[in-house]
Design an enzyme around this catalytic site. Structure first.
Site, PDB file in Angstrom:
ATOM      1  CB  ILE A 149      -1.012  -0.044   1.181  1.00  0.00           C
ATOM      2  CG1 ILE A 149      -2.064  -0.998   1.107  1.00  0.00           C
ATOM      3  CG2 ILE A 149      -1.744   1.453   1.483  1.00  0.00           C
ATOM      4  CD1 ILE A 149      -2.933  -1.343   2.257  1.00  0.00           C
ATOM      5  CD  GLU A 150       5.218   1.280   3.778  1.00  0.00           C
ATOM      6  OE1 GLU A 150       4.622   2.164   4.920  1.00  0.00           O
ATOM      7  OE2 GLU A 150       6.255   0.446   4.065  1.00  0.00           O
ATOM      8  N   PRO A 191       4.842 -15.795 -10.425  1.00  0.00           N
ATOM      9  CG  PRO A 191       5.918 -16.675  -8.571  1.00  0.00           C
ATOM     10  CD  PRO A 191       5.681 -17.172  -9.851  1.00  0.00           C
ATOM     11  CB  THR A 192       8.019 -13.062 -12.986  1.00  0.00           C
ATOM     12  OG1 THR A 192       8.943 -13.525 -12.034  1.00  0.00           O
ATOM     13  CG2 THR A 192       8.405 -12.046 -13.933  1.00  0.00           C
ATOM     14  CB  CYS A 382      31.984   5.699  15.844  1.00  0.00           C
ATOM     15  SG  CYS A 382      31.027   6.932  16.269  1.00  0.00           S
ATOM     16  CD  GLN A 386      31.977   7.442  21.538  1.00  0.00           C
ATOM     17  OE1 GLN A 386      31.175   6.855  22.235  1.00  0.00           O
ATOM     18  NE2 GLN A 386      31.782   8.533  21.010  1.00  0.00           N
ATOM     19  CG  HIS A 508      31.067   6.132  11.257  1.00  0.00           C
ATOM     20  ND1 HIS A 508      30.768   4.821  11.765  1.00  0.00           N
ATOM     21  CD2 HIS A 508      30.712   7.009  12.224  1.00  0.00           C
ATOM     22  CE1 HIS A 508      30.311   4.848  12.621  1.00  0.00           C
ATOM     23  NE2 HIS A 508      29.878   6.324  13.194  1.00  0.00           N
ATOM     24  CD  GLU A 510      32.014   2.681   9.344  1.00  0.00           C
ATOM     25  OE1 GLU A 510      33.055   3.130   9.413  1.00  0.00           O
ATOM     26  OE2 GLU A 510      31.262   2.713  10.030  1.00  0.00           O
TER      27      GLU A 510
HETATM   28  N1  GLN Z   1      27.108   6.291  20.628  1.00  0.00           N
HETATM   29  C1  GLN Z   1      28.195   6.644  20.719  1.00  0.00           C
HETATM   30  C2  GLN Z   1      28.008   8.292  20.367  1.00  0.00           C
HETATM   31  O1  GLN Z   1      26.906   8.686  20.182  1.00  0.00           O
HETATM   32  C3  GLN Z   1      28.902   6.076  19.249  1.00  0.00           C
HETATM   33  C4  GLN Z   1      28.211   6.481  18.084  1.00  0.00           C
HETATM   34  C5  GLN Z   1      28.725   5.705  16.715  1.00  0.00           C
HETATM   35  O2  GLN Z   1      29.312   4.669  17.096  1.00  0.00           O
HETATM   36  N2  GLN Z   1      28.326   5.878  15.537  1.00  0.00           N
HETATM   37  O3  GLN Z   1      28.979   9.366  20.435  1.00  0.00           O
END
Ligand code: GLN
Length: 543
Positions: A149-150, A191-192, A382, A386, A508, A510
Site C-alpha cells: 500500500i505504502e 509470480p513474475t 566510533c 570510545q 566512520h 567505512e
Molecule cells: N553512541 C556513541 C555516540 O553517540 C557512538 C556512536 C557511533 O558509534 N556511531 O557518540
C-alpha cells in the site's frame, strides 16, 4: 535533457535492487555517461537515522550529513556519482514538505491538499532535483515491493513522470524473483507474471525485466515471461545468484546484454564499455593467495546488514592485499559470558565498530583489552574508539569507574562525555554531529603513514566525544592522540605507538572505502593482521 531509469521490485523484498541499481549506474558511467542515483523509500520515518539497525540495517552517512539508506553505500562503492541529501527521500520527508507548505498557506491556493497531485508533485520534484544540466541519466530506485500500500504514491509519481518527460526519455526496470520448485524440478514464472500484472494495473509497463534466480532460465521460460509480461524477449534478463561476490553483478548484467539494451532504448550516445579494472578486481576476489581472520565484536551481529559498510571495507582491504578476509561476527555479550581469551583465540585482528546503547559494552571493552595486552591488531570505530579510551583509562590510568556518560551518568571519571553542542539538543532525529569534518594528523603516526597526508576529511555520526580533561593523562601513559579537529579541540584518532597496530577513530572510515580503492586505515589494519598471522605471534604481559 537527462533521461530517467526507474527501478521497481516485485514478488519479495531483499532481491538486491540496490545492488542492481548501483551496477547499472556503474555500467553507464563506464560507457562515459554522467549518472546520478537516488532511492525513494516508502516508510514514514523522515530518514532511517532514528531506526534500529535490527529494523533497517546500517544507516549510511553522506558528506553533507544526510543519514540515508544503506543502498546508497552500494551506489557509492560502485560509481563515482556524487551523493547528497537529495539522493534519498522517504514518504515521511515528502509529507513533511507538503504539510509545511500547507501550513504556510501560500502554496496550494486554498485547494484541498491530496495525494494526487500534491504528494505526487512533491515526489516528482524530488526526482527532477537530480536531473541537472550536467547529468545524462538519473537512476531512481523505488524501495519496497510492488503491491505494498505504502509505495503506491511513488509508483503513481513515476507513472506520471513519463507524461512530463516523454515516454522515450524514461525507462522502467522491474526486478523479480523466479523461484525454483524442488518438488516440481522446475522454475516458476507465475509470480513474475503477477507482479508485472500489478504494475500494469497502476499504468506502468516495464521495459526491462531482471529475473533473480538460483537456476538458469531456459529459452522457453524466457519466451513465456516475455509473452505474458508484454516485454521484448531480449529485455528479459537473467540474474543468477553470485558464487563469490556482489562485485560480480555488473559483469553478469553485461554478459546478459543489459547495458546495450538501456543505451539503445534511451537513445544514448556512449563510448565503449571500459571495465578492465573491474575484471581484474574480480580475479583477485576469486583467487586470493592469503587468508586472515578478523573478529568483529559488536551488538547487531545476527543482522547481516547492520555493519554493511564495515564488512565491505574489510573485503576491499583484503582485495588490496590479495587476501581473503574471513570475518567472525561476535556478539559482545558472548565475550562477557565466556571471556575474551576463549572467544578470540586464533584471531588475527579485532575490530569494534560503531553503536549505541549499553548492551554489550563490557564485552567490547574486554575484547579491546585482549587486543591491547596480547598485541593483536585492533581497529576501533566510533563507539569502538570510545570503548578503547574507557578500557585504557580503567586498566592503565587506574580509573576503575571510568566510563562514557552515555552508559554511566554518575561516573567520577567521564573519559567520554556529551559534546558541548549536544547539551541543548532535545530532538533525536538528524541532530548528532554528522557528515564530513576535517582532521589534522600528527606526522609519524600510523594514521599519517596510512593516509600519506596531514589533512583528511571523514564522515561522522556521534553525540559523545573524548573528554579533553583527561588528554594529558592518556598521552603521558602511552595512548597517543594522533588526529584532532583542525583547532585541536576534538580528538579524532588515538593510537598505541608501542603496539603492532592499535588505532581507533571517532569517525566512520567505512563510508569511504571502495573495492577499487581500499580505505587506507582498513588496508593497513588488514596488513598488520596478515603480518601477525604470517610472522608469528608476539605475546606480552598485561600492564
Ligand atoms: N553512541 C556513541 C555516540 O553517540 C557512538 C556512536 C557511533 O558509534 N556511531 O557518540
Amino acid at each position: 535533457m537527462a533521461k530517467h531509469i526507474f527501478v521497481t521490485g516485485g514478488v519479495v523484498s531483499s532481491l538486491g535492487k540496490g545492488l542492481t541499481c548501483a551496477s547499472i549506474g556503474m555500467l553507464l558511467e563506464r560507457r562515459g555517461l554522467r549518472v546520478r542515483l537516488q532511492k525513494l523509500d516508502p516508510y514514514l520515518n523522515v530518514d532511517p537515522g532514528t531506526m534500529s539497525p535490527y529494523q533497517h540495517g546500517e544507516v549510511y552517512v553522506l558528506d553533507d550529513g544526510a543519514e540515508t539508506d544503506l543502498d546508497l553505500g552500494h551506489y557509492e562503492r560502485f560509481t563515482d556519482a556524487p551523493l547528497s541529501r537529495d539522493c534519498n527521500y522517504t514518504t515521511g520527508r515528502i509529507y513533511q514538505t507538503v504539510i509545511r507548505k500547507e501550513r504556510e498557506g501560500k502554496y496550494y491556493e486554498g485547494k484541498t491538499v491530496q495525494v494526487i497531485p500534491h504528494v505526487t508533485d512533491e515526489i516528482k520534484a524530488a526526482i527532477r532535483s537530480l536531473a541537472t544540466e550536467d547529468v545524462d541519466v538519473v537512476i531512481t530506485e523505488i524501495g519496497g515491493t510492488v503491491g505494498d500500500i505504502e509505495s503506491l504514491p511513488f509508483l503513481e509519481a513515476i507513472r506520471q513522470f513519463s507524461l512530463d518527460a516523454g515516454r522515450d526519455n524514461v525507462l522502467y526496470i522491474h526486478l523479480t524473483l523466479v523461484p525454483y520448485l524442488k518438488a516440481a524440478g522446475e522454475i516458476k514464472t507465475k509470480p513474475t507474471q503477477h507482479s508485472v500484472g500489478a504494475l500494469r494495473q497502476i499504468g506502468i509497463q516495464p521495459d526491462v525485466l531482471i529475473c533473480r534466480t538460483e537456476h538458469p532460465i531456459a529459452p522457453d521460460d524466457k519466451d513465456k515471461i516475455a509473452l505474458f509480461c508484454n516485454i521484448d524477449r531480449r529485455a528479459v534478463i537473467e540474474e543468477r545468484d553470485k558464487e563469490y561476490s556482489i562485485y560480480e553483478v555488473p559483469l553478469s548484467l553485461v554478459n546478459n546484454g543489459l547495458d546495450d539494451i538501456l543505451v539503445s532504448r534511451l537513445s544514448l550516445k556512449t563510448n565503449a564499455l571500459e571495465i578492465g579494472d573491474w575484471r581484474e578486481l574480480l580475479d583477485r576476489v576469486k583467487h586470493p593467495d592469503r587468508e586472515v581472520t578478523i573478529a568483529v565484536v559488536g551488538k547487531y551481529m545476527k543482522h547481516r546488514d547492520a555493519y554493511k559498510s564495515v564488512y565491505e571495507s574489510l573485503d576491499h582491504a583484503g582485495i588490496a592485499h590479495n587476501a581473503r578476509v574471513v570475518v567472525r561476527r561476535i556478539e559482545a555479550e558472548e565475550v562477557e559470558r565466556d571471556g575474551a581469551a576463549s572467544i578470540l583465540g586464533g584471531i588475527d585482528g579485532i575490530l569494534v565498530p560503531g553503536g549505541f546503547g549499553m548492551r554489550g559494552i563490557e564485552g567490547k571493552i574486554e575484547a579491546i583489552k585482549h587486543a591491547r595486552v596480547r598485541r593483536v591488531p585492533f581497529f576501533g570505530i566510533c563507539l569502538g574508539m570510545q570503548c578503547a579510551t574507557v578500557e585504557f583509562a580503567r586498566s592503565v590510568l587506574g580509573l576503575d569507574d571510568a566510563n562514557s556518560t552515555e552508559f554511566d551518568q554518575t561516573t567520577q571519571n567521564p573519559v567520554i562525555s556529551l559534546m558541548e553542542e549536544q547539551l541543548r539538543v532535545r530532538e533525536r532525529g538528524g541532530t548528532m554531529r554528522l557528515g564530513a569534518w576535517p582532521s589534522l594528523l600528527s606526522p609519524d603516526s600510523r594514521a599519517f603513514l596510512a593516509y600519506g597526508k596531514e589533512n583528511i576529511e571523514e564522515r561522522h555520526r556521534h553525540r559523545y566525544e573524548f573528554n579533553n580533561s583527561y588528554r594529558r593523562a592518556f598521552e603521558e601513559n602511552g595512548l597517543a592522540v594522533t588526529g584532532t579537529s583542525p583547532d585541536g579541540e576534538l580528538v579524532e584518532i588515538v593510537e598505541l605507538p608501542d603496539h603492532p597496530w592499535f588505532l581507533a577513530v571517532q569517525f566512520h572510515p567505512e563510508f569511504k572505502s571502495k573495492p577499487t580503492k581500499a580505505h587506507p586505515l582498513f588496508r593497513d589494519f588488514i596488513g598488520a593482521a596478515l603480518q601477525r598471522r604470517e610472522g608469528g605471534r608476539v605475546e606480552v604481559e598485561a600492564r
